[in-house]
Design an enzyme around this catalytic site. Structure first.
Site, mmCIF file in Angstrom:
data_model
loop_
_atom_site.group_PDB
_atom_site.id
_atom_site.type_symbol
_atom_site.label_atom_id
_atom_site.label_comp_id
_atom_site.label_asym_id
_atom_site.label_seq_id
_atom_site.Cartn_x
_atom_site.Cartn_y
_atom_site.Cartn_z
ATOM 1 N N HIS A 33 -51.908 -26.664 -17.623
ATOM 2 C CA HIS A 33 -51.308 -26.757 -16.365
ATOM 3 C C HIS A 33 -52.307 -27.736 -15.432
ATOM 4 O O HIS A 33 -53.647 -27.430 -15.452
ATOM 5 C CB HIS A 33 -51.172 -25.717 -15.620
ATOM 6 C CG HIS A 33 -49.816 -24.792 -16.177
ATOM 7 N ND1 HIS A 33 -48.866 -25.417 -16.135
ATOM 8 C CD2 HIS A 33 -49.908 -23.366 -16.593
ATOM 9 C CE1 HIS A 33 -48.033 -24.382 -16.793
ATOM 10 N NE2 HIS A 33 -48.440 -23.226 -17.035
ATOM 11 N N CYS A 68 -49.647 -31.346 -15.506
ATOM 12 C CA CYS A 68 -48.619 -31.919 -13.973
ATOM 13 C C CYS A 68 -49.883 -32.373 -13.113
ATOM 14 O O CYS A 68 -51.153 -31.784 -13.129
ATOM 15 C CB CYS A 68 -48.350 -30.645 -13.447
ATOM 16 S SG CYS A 68 -46.732 -30.029 -14.566
#
Length: 335
Positions: free
Chosen positions: A150, A206
């Site tokens: 992430h 991301c």
């Protein structure tokens, strides 16, 4: 020196000595500490200093001209679990060993499948690994940092971000220990690099566009033309190296997100950026950085991922030297 308490597993820092018995300050357990050993291949027992303050000298075991840190984070039991990150990390490790002849001993793997607590992708371990990656690097060295997990953003307050947001990496324990800021990553593995050292960072996460805060961006527009952008901070702070070369390949722009997908491998969950990167190399489509970006974009586009709001085309961020060299530079012999 650092030791783990055998009862509560707390990491304790003690003065180097000839060994003996000590008492844990947390659980009051007594245990024996063996005499300190000479520094081993990973200078990994060292606590990281505050970023931007590299010690003048630290013991290190030289492994040659290649060194890599590979992180794959699943975030088990966090409510934000990923499925393909460890698989991506293993594929990248295999690629470095087979295609680019990285010795196995020169690759530090941090994944949640590791039994060794020092090789879990915690914030503490990731920070130590980043310091180890660039420690005492010499001209001719080739370094790689890979992260699958992430990424996030937070408001920037010092004026060094064009879009007003800092990018962050999320370790496995980010919910309790916090994130790793792009400013720290830049201070740790970009700014110290001397002339003759090359670092490739591959970030499949991301909001990963400017994760290393490099000064320039090479982006491919919808007409498949390369566009160069100046990302130097308005504040005038220099975010480049001391003469080394850094190339960061990101899965998406800062404002975009990425996901695991089966659409590319037709079987296992993988990151779109990682899969297309490995495919470009294995299919001999990565002789130059430009040809590699073309191949990666084609792989994503031909599998109908280009229009998906959750998956976008990779971008390349070079350090100071790359702004003039463009995309015709050889890739295969540069890593």
């Amino acid at each position: 020196m650092l030791v783990n308490c055998p009862r509560c597993r707390t990491l304790l820092q003690i003065q180097p000595a000839a060994g003996g018995s000590i008492c844990c300050s947390i659980c009051s357990a007594f245990f024996q500490v063996p005499p300190p050993q000479p520094p081993y291949s990973y200078a990994y027992h060292l606590l990281p200093p505050p970023y931007g303050q590299m010690p003048a000298s630290q013991p290190v075991g030289v492994l040659g001209q290649k060194r890599a840190v590979i992180c794959g984070v699943l975030y088990r039991n966090s409510g934000r679990e990923l499925k393909g990150s460890v698989n991506d990390a293993k594929c990248m490790e295999f690629l470095l060993r087979k295609q680019f002849k990285f010795p196995e001993s020169s690759i530090l793997m941090l994944t949640e499948e590791e039994y060794d607590l020092d090789k879990k992708p915690t914030k503490y371990n990731m920070r130590r690994a980043l310091y180890w990656l660039v420690q005492d690097c010499q001209p001719g060295d080739s370094l790689v940092f890979y992260f699958s997990g992430h990424g996030s953003q937070q408001k920037n307050y010092n004026g060094d971000e064009i879009d007003g947001y800092d990018e962050t990496l999320c370790p496995m324990d980010y919910q309790t220990e916090g994130i790793i800021l792009d400013d720290e990553i830049n201070e740790t593995i970009v700014r110290p690099l001397p002339p003759g050292v090359k670092l490739h960072a591959i970030i499949d996460a991301c909001h990963s566009g400017t994760m290393l805060d490099l000064p320039f961006l090479c982006r491919m527009d919808r007409s498949w033309q390369y566009k160069w952008e100046d990302h130097r901070p308005r504040s005038g702070v220099w975010k480049g190296t001391r003469g080394g070369e850094v190339i960061s390949l990101s899965g998406c722009d800062d404002h975009q997100i990425s996901i695991d997908t089966r659409a590319l491998s037709k079987n296992a969950l993988t990151g779109a950026m990682t899969f297309s990167f490995i495919q470009a190399i294995e299919h001999k489509h990565a002789t130059t950085y430009g040809s590699m970006l073309n191949s990666m974009r084609s792989t994503i586009y031909n599998n109908d991922l280009g229009g998906n709001t959750a998956t976008h085309f990779p971008t390349m961020y070079p350090s100071n030297h790359w702004y003039k060299q463009g995309t015709t530079t050889q890739f295969q012999h540069n890593i």
